[in-house]
Design a protein around this motif. Structure first.
Motif, short mmCIF file in Angstrom:
data_model
loop_
_atom_site.label_atom_id
_atom_site.label_comp_id
_atom_site.label_asym_id
_atom_site.label_seq_id
_atom_site.Cartn_x
_atom_site.Cartn_y
_atom_site.Cartn_z
N SER A 174 -11.63 -12.87 20.26
CA SER A 174 -12.58 -13.95 20.01
C SER A 174 -12.28 -14.74 18.74
O SER A 174 -12.66 -15.90 18.63
CB SER A 174 -14.00 -13.38 19.92
N ALA A 175 -11.61 -14.10 17.78
CA ALA A 175 -11.42 -14.79 16.49
C ALA A 175 -10.03 -14.60 15.90
O ALA A 175 -9.85 -14.75 14.69
CB ALA A 175 -12.47 -14.30 15.49
N GLY A 176 -9.05 -14.27 16.74
CA GLY A 176 -7.69 -14.11 16.22
C GLY A 176 -7.40 -12.67 15.86
O GLY A 176 -8.23 -12.00 15.23
N THR A 177 -6.24 -12.19 16.25
CA THR A 177 -5.92 -10.79 16.01
C THR A 177 -5.79 -10.46 14.54
O THR A 177 -6.07 -9.35 14.11
CB THR A 177 -4.61 -10.42 16.73
N LYS A 178 -5.36 -11.45 13.73
CA LYS A 178 -5.15 -11.21 12.31
C LYS A 178 -6.22 -11.96 11.52
O LYS A 178 -6.28 -13.20 11.58
CB LYS A 178 -3.76 -11.67 11.88
N PRO A 179 -7.09 -11.24 10.80
CA PRO A 179 -8.14 -11.92 10.03
C PRO A 179 -7.55 -12.89 9.02
O PRO A 179 -6.53 -12.62 8.38
CB PRO A 179 -8.89 -10.77 9.34
N ALA A 180 -8.20 -14.05 8.88
CA ALA A 180 -7.64 -15.12 8.05
C ALA A 180 -7.62 -14.76 6.58
O ALA A 180 -6.78 -15.25 5.83
CB ALA A 180 -8.46 -16.41 8.25
N ALA A 238 -6.24 -2.41 12.60
CA ALA A 238 -5.05 -2.38 11.75
C ALA A 238 -3.79 -2.70 12.54
O ALA A 238 -2.93 -3.47 12.08
CB ALA A 238 -4.92 -1.01 11.09
N LEU A 239 -3.67 -2.15 13.73
CA LEU A 239 -2.50 -2.42 14.57
C LEU A 239 -2.46 -3.89 14.98
O LEU A 239 -1.39 -4.50 15.05
CB LEU A 239 -2.51 -1.52 15.80
N GLU A 240 -3.64 -4.47 15.25
CA GLU A 240 -3.69 -5.89 15.58
C GLU A 240 -3.31 -6.76 14.38
O GLU A 240 -2.59 -7.75 14.53
CB GLU A 240 -5.11 -6.25 16.06
N ALA A 241 -3.79 -6.37 13.20
CA ALA A 241 -3.43 -7.13 12.01
C ALA A 241 -1.94 -7.05 11.72
O ALA A 241 -1.35 -7.98 11.17
CB ALA A 241 -4.23 -6.61 10.81
N LEU A 242 -1.32 -5.95 12.10
CA LEU A 242 0.09 -5.74 11.83
C LEU A 242 0.99 -6.42 12.85
O LEU A 242 2.01 -7.02 12.49
CB LEU A 242 0.39 -4.24 11.80
N THR A 243 0.60 -6.36 14.14
CA THR A 243 1.51 -6.81 15.21
C THR A 243 0.91 -7.88 16.11
O THR A 243 1.57 -8.29 17.08
CB THR A 243 1.93 -5.62 16.08
N ILE A 248 -3.11 -4.25 20.54
CA ILE A 248 -4.01 -3.71 21.56
C ILE A 248 -3.25 -2.73 22.44
O ILE A 248 -3.73 -1.64 22.76
CB ILE A 248 -4.62 -4.84 22.40
N GLY A 249 -2.04 -3.10 22.84
CA GLY A 249 -1.21 -2.19 23.64
C GLY A 249 -0.84 -0.93 22.89
O GLY A 249 -0.82 0.16 23.46
N LEU A 250 -0.56 -1.08 21.59
CA LEU A 250 -0.23 0.10 20.79
C LEU A 250 -1.43 1.04 20.68
O LEU A 250 -1.28 2.27 20.69
CB LEU A 250 0.23 -0.33 19.40
N ALA A 251 -2.63 0.48 20.59
CA ALA A 251 -3.83 1.31 20.55
C ALA A 251 -4.02 2.06 21.86
O ALA A 251 -4.38 3.24 21.87
CB ALA A 251 -5.06 0.44 20.24
N VAL A 252 -3.77 1.38 22.97
CA VAL A 252 -3.85 2.04 24.28
C VAL A 252 -2.82 3.17 24.36
O VAL A 252 -3.11 4.26 24.86
CB VAL A 252 -3.63 1.02 25.41
N LEU A 253 -1.62 2.91 23.86
CA LEU A 253 -0.58 3.94 23.86
C LEU A 253 -1.01 5.16 23.05
O LEU A 253 -0.86 6.30 23.49
CB LEU A 253 0.71 3.35 23.28
N LEU A 254 -1.58 4.91 21.89
CA LEU A 254 -1.96 5.99 20.99
C LEU A 254 -3.16 6.78 21.50
O LEU A 254 -3.14 8.02 21.54
CB LEU A 254 -2.26 5.40 19.60
N LEU A 320 -5.41 -0.28 5.89
CA LEU A 320 -4.38 -1.19 6.40
C LEU A 320 -4.97 -2.54 6.78
O LEU A 320 -4.37 -3.59 6.51
CB LEU A 320 -3.69 -0.56 7.62
N THR A 321 -6.14 -2.52 7.42
CA THR A 321 -6.77 -3.78 7.81
C THR A 321 -7.05 -4.65 6.59
O THR A 321 -6.77 -5.86 6.59
CB THR A 321 -8.09 -3.50 8.56
N LEU A 322 -7.58 -4.07 5.54
CA LEU A 322 -7.91 -4.83 4.33
C LEU A 322 -6.65 -5.28 3.59
O LEU A 322 -6.56 -6.41 3.11
CB LEU A 322 -8.81 -4.02 3.42
#
Length: 346
Positions: A174-180, A238-243, A248-254, A320-322
């Protein structure tokens, strides 16, 4: 324009890579679930033996030498100590040898998994038959009659995990994978915390007072649920902010592909192959399932390690997110405008 040109325009390299990634996740899902669950065999199950001194050593050796190594037996001083170790989740069962008669007792705990408890009774019964002895089973921590096969705690934790990564995914979509900026990252963290509290309480109320599927402290389960949801949600953010969307796919994998089949839900950890048994306790679904069962059936014993695991995921995801939000970069919309050459194309 030829058909080949239409295909080139319609299917970008990024889209093709994402489709290939989804295919890889699909195949890994099949491999992980079938690999972990297609042949559940107990292996090295911690098991106590209470027996007269003259037969204790011989019986421990005999149980330890069974084909396939289903048991990891060790002598225990008396019945009370065997019960204590089962309730503390140090062992999964125990054989109590009668010093006078030919009928012995096997202690199990179906609250930790009815499949494992049934397997232990079967194994011990076969061994005792070879010694011309009979066995009666005593369930030290019985599963609730409304908790079929002891699966309710696992499905509760799966629901919490699903909520965690879905909420994080919705925030990203809804607002971009990486926070502005850092403020946006803090807002997402706050939303995730509020959602986690609501999800934890809701799940605990549904599975306890409403359905009666699990006994134990409702508030204890609610606190666990909040921690599970927050840990999974923050590591997803954190994974979304990184990649980016790949996170999202990495979270599903994990969580789904690696975490769920190794959680000890459908089959307790001692019945899983070595790889899944090793990774399960270190992942949120496995840690959460262990704590939920401990709260429901084992008086809240043996939860420190799994709670530390969940806390570590939560702290790592939040940090990581912050930290990643502090990197200087243009917001998603500005980058897209720049990519359009300033023409306003989005």
């Amino acid at each position: 324009m030829t058909f080949a040109d239409e295909v080139k325009n319609a299917v970008t390299a990024r889209a093709a890579l994402l489709v290939i990634g989804v295919l890889a996740l699909q195949l890994l899902f099949i491999a992980s679930y079938v690999g972990a669950l297609h042949r559940p065999d107990p292996t090295d199950v911690p098991f106590g033996v209470v027996a007269p001194q003259q037969v204790s050593g011989q019986l421990v050796t005999r149980l330890g030498d069974l084909p396939g190594g289903p048991l990891d037996p060790r002598p225990v001083t008396d019945t009370a100590e065997a019960r204590r170790q089962i309730e503390n989740r140090d062992i999964d069962g125990a054989l109590i040898v009668s010093p006078t008669g030919a009928k012995d007792t096997v202690l199990v705990a179906s609250g930790g998994g009815t499949v494992l408890a049934t397997s232990l009774v079967r194994i011990v019964t076969e061994v005792e038959a070879g010694r011309q002895r009979t066995v009666r089973a005593v369930d030290v921590a019985p599963a609730s009659p409304d908790d079929f096969d002891g699966l309710s705690s696992f499905y509760l934790v799966v629901g919490w995990c699903v909520g965690g990564y879905l909420c994080a995914s919705i925030l990203a979509i809804s607002a971009g994978t990486k926070p502005a900026n850092r403020q946006r990252a803090m807002i997402r963290t706050g939303v995730m915390a509020l959602y986690s509290i609501a999800g934890g309480i809701g799940g605990a109320v549904i599975i306890g007072p409403i359905l009666g599927a699990l006994p134990g402290s409702v508030w204890g389960l609610a606190g666990l649920g909040a921690l599970v949801v927050f840990a999974v949600g923050m590591i997803t953010l954190a994974l979304e902010a990184l990649t980016g969307i790949v996170g999202i796919g990495l979270a599903v994998l994990l969580i789904v592909i690696a975490g769920n089949p190794s959680a000890g839900g459908a089959f307790p950890l001692p019945m899983l192959p070595d790889f899944w048994r090793a990774i399960g306790p270190a992942l949120p679904p496995g840690a959460g399932t262990w704590v939920a069962r401990s709260i429901a059936y084992f008086h809240g014993n043996a939860v420190t390690g799994p709670l530390l695991v969940l806390s570590a995921w939560a702290v790592a995801g939040t940090a990581l997110t912050l930290l990643l939000s502090m990197r200087h970069r243009k917001p998603d919309g500005a980058r897209e405008a720049a990519a359009g050459g300033g023409s306003g194309v989005t």
